[in-house]
Structures are given as C-alpha cells and as structure tokens.
Scaffold this motif. Sequence first.
Motif, PDB file in Angstrom:
ATOM      1  N   GLU A   1       4.481  -0.378 -12.563  1.00  0.00           N
ATOM      2  CA  GLU A   1       5.432  -0.258 -13.676  1.00  0.00           C
ATOM      3  C   GLU A   1       5.924  -1.626 -14.138  1.00  0.00           C
ATOM      4  OE1 GLU A   1       6.334   2.337 -15.567  1.00  0.00           O
ATOM      5  OE2 GLU A   1       4.870   3.492 -14.439  1.00  0.00           O
ATOM      6  N   LEU A   2       6.153  -2.533 -13.211  1.00  0.00           N
ATOM      7  CA  LEU A   2       6.672  -3.851 -13.573  1.00  0.00           C
ATOM      8  C   LEU A   2       5.622  -4.749 -14.226  1.00  0.00           C
ATOM      9  CD1 LEU A   2       9.094  -4.605 -10.609  1.00  0.00           C
ATOM     10  CD2 LEU A   2       9.686  -4.032 -12.980  1.00  0.00           C
ATOM     11  N   LEU A   3       4.355  -4.343 -14.179  1.00  0.00           N
ATOM     12  CA  LEU A   3       3.330  -5.093 -14.911  1.00  0.00           C
ATOM     13  C   LEU A   3       3.617  -5.079 -16.408  1.00  0.00           C
ATOM     14  CD1 LEU A   3       0.049  -4.036 -13.083  1.00  0.00           C
ATOM     15  CD2 LEU A   3       1.079  -6.330 -13.117  1.00  0.00           C
ATOM     16  N   ASP A   4       4.363  -4.060 -16.873  1.00  0.00           N
ATOM     17  CA  ASP A   4       4.725  -3.956 -18.293  1.00  0.00           C
ATOM     18  C   ASP A   4       5.910  -4.836 -18.657  1.00  0.00           C
ATOM     19  OD1 ASP A   4       2.690  -2.135 -18.773  1.00  0.00           O
ATOM     20  OD2 ASP A   4       3.972  -0.404 -18.369  1.00  0.00           O
ATOM     21  N   GLY A   5       6.526  -5.487 -17.673  1.00  0.00           N
ATOM     22  CA  GLY A   5       7.653  -6.371 -17.948  1.00  0.00           C
ATOM     23  C   GLY A   5       8.917  -5.944 -17.219  1.00  0.00           C
ATOM     24  N   GLU A   6       9.940  -6.728 -17.421  1.00  0.00           N
ATOM     25  CA  GLU A   6      11.220  -6.534 -16.764  1.00  0.00           C
ATOM     26  C   GLU A   6      11.807  -5.156 -17.088  1.00  0.00           C
ATOM     27  OE1 GLU A   6      14.584  -9.683 -16.241  1.00  0.00           O
ATOM     28  OE2 GLU A   6      14.845  -8.715 -18.198  1.00  0.00           O
TER      29      GLU A   6
ATOM     30  N   GLY B   1       0.738  -1.247   0.000  1.00  0.00           N
ATOM     31  CA  GLY B   1       0.000   0.000   0.000  1.00  0.00           C
ATOM     32  C   GLY B   1       0.767   1.296   0.000  1.00  0.00           C
ATOM     33  N   SER B   2       2.086   1.271   0.051  1.00  0.00           N
ATOM     34  CA  SER B   2       2.782   2.556   0.021  1.00  0.00           C
ATOM     35  C   SER B   2       2.804   3.098  -1.408  1.00  0.00           C
ATOM     36  CB  SER B   2       4.214   2.424   0.549  1.00  0.00           C
ATOM     37  OG  SER B   2       5.063   1.866  -0.434  1.00  0.00           O
ATOM     38  N   GLN B   3       2.937   4.395  -1.514  1.00  0.00           N
ATOM     39  CA  GLN B   3       2.971   5.049  -2.830  1.00  0.00           C
ATOM     40  C   GLN B   3       4.038   4.423  -3.721  1.00  0.00           C
ATOM     41  OE1 GLN B   3       4.070   9.175  -2.623  1.00  0.00           O
ATOM     42  NE2 GLN B   3       4.470   9.311  -4.800  1.00  0.00           N
ATOM     43  N   TRP B   4       5.223   4.227  -3.187  1.00  0.00           N
ATOM     44  CA  TRP B   4       6.329   3.745  -4.012  1.00  0.00           C
ATOM     45  C   TRP B   4       6.188   2.270  -4.350  1.00  0.00           C
ATOM     46  CZ3 TRP B   4       7.986   7.600  -6.346  1.00  0.00           C
ATOM     47  CH2 TRP B   4       8.163   8.829  -5.707  1.00  0.00           C
ATOM     48  N   ARG B   5       5.702   1.470  -3.420  1.00  0.00           N
ATOM     49  CA  ARG B   5       5.492   0.053  -3.725  1.00  0.00           C
ATOM     50  C   ARG B   5       4.465  -0.102  -4.839  1.00  0.00           C
ATOM     51  NH1 ARG B   5       5.251  -2.616   2.309  1.00  0.00           N
ATOM     52  NH2 ARG B   5       7.439  -2.274   2.823  1.00  0.00           N
ATOM     53  N   LEU B   6       3.377   0.630  -4.737  1.00  0.00           N
ATOM     54  CA  LEU B   6       2.347   0.563  -5.780  1.00  0.00           C
ATOM     55  C   LEU B   6       2.891   1.019  -7.122  1.00  0.00           C
ATOM     56  CD1 LEU B   6      -0.733   1.898  -3.791  1.00  0.00           C
ATOM     57  CD2 LEU B   6      -0.433  -0.413  -4.699  1.00  0.00           C
ATOM     58  N   ALA B   7       3.663   2.098  -7.112  1.00  0.00           N
ATOM     59  CA  ALA B   7       4.219   2.619  -8.363  1.00  0.00           C
ATOM     60  C   ALA B   7       5.149   1.598  -9.014  1.00  0.00           C
ATOM     61  CB  ALA B   7       4.965   3.928  -8.104  1.00  0.00           C
ATOM     62  N   VAL B   8       6.009   0.971  -8.229  1.00  0.00           N
ATOM     63  CA  VAL B   8       6.952  -0.015  -8.771  1.00  0.00           C
ATOM     64  C   VAL B   8       6.199  -1.239  -9.285  1.00  0.00           C
ATOM     65  CG1 VAL B   8       8.792  -1.635  -8.136  1.00  0.00           C
ATOM     66  CG2 VAL B   8       8.941   0.761  -7.429  1.00  0.00           C
ATOM     67  N   LEU B   9       5.275  -1.746  -8.493  1.00  0.00           N
ATOM     68  CA  LEU B   9       4.505  -2.910  -8.934  1.00  0.00           C
ATOM     69  C   LEU B   9       3.758  -2.616 -10.227  1.00  0.00           C
ATOM     70  CD1 LEU B   9       3.162  -4.059  -5.461  1.00  0.00           C
ATOM     71  CD2 LEU B   9       4.771  -5.332  -6.913  1.00  0.00           C
TER      72      LEU B   9
END
Length: 116
Positions: A36-41, A26-34
Amino acid sequence: MSSPQTQSREQLDDACPVIASLEQIGSQWRLAVLHELLDGEQRFNELKRSTGANARTLSRVLDDLGEMGFVRRRIEEDAPVATYYSLTDKGESLEPVFSEIECWAGSWLEDSALEA
C-alpha cells in the motif's frame, strides 16, 4: 550447545537469503502495508481501511517495519494531530519485488485465488 533443530535452522538461514528476507517482510500484514505504501505516504486510518487490518495489528506492524528501517513515521502537530507513514529507501527498493510477484501471480494463479 544448540539443538539439532536450531543448527539446521541456522544452516538454512545461512544458505538461503530468501528465508531471511521473508522473515522480515513475509507476514500477510507486513506485505499488505508495504504494498500500500508503494503508492505514497498515507495516514494510519487510510492504511487501516486499505489493508483491512485492525488498529492493534496495524500499529504493531508499522512499529516493526519502522524498527527494521522499511517505514518512516511523520507526525503533524496541527489540530487534529495526524500521523503519516511512508517508505524509506529500503522500503521503496521492494517495488521490483512486488512487480515480479504480481507478474508471476497473473501467469500462474487462478482468477479465484487473485480475488481472495
């Protein structure tokens, strides 16, 4: 003996898996990273650019997500050394959650909130 605040917090966590889930992602940065990584490595610097996180924050978030089993790290030893990050199966399983949040946001948030 635990305090009344600790007891009510434990009861709330037991009663609501949403809260326990948000404590992990639930943190802003964790959500942002997760997201972004949905698009791939991606490489570290690509994630840094796309999320807007500073290097220290991003490094900490990636370490946390790795320890929790959401993200894997791959290092290529060629010169220059490159570090790549991608989602594990656990991380990829969040894709429908992000899709639902995006649908909800499109219906209920003002355009100005979406641009922020």
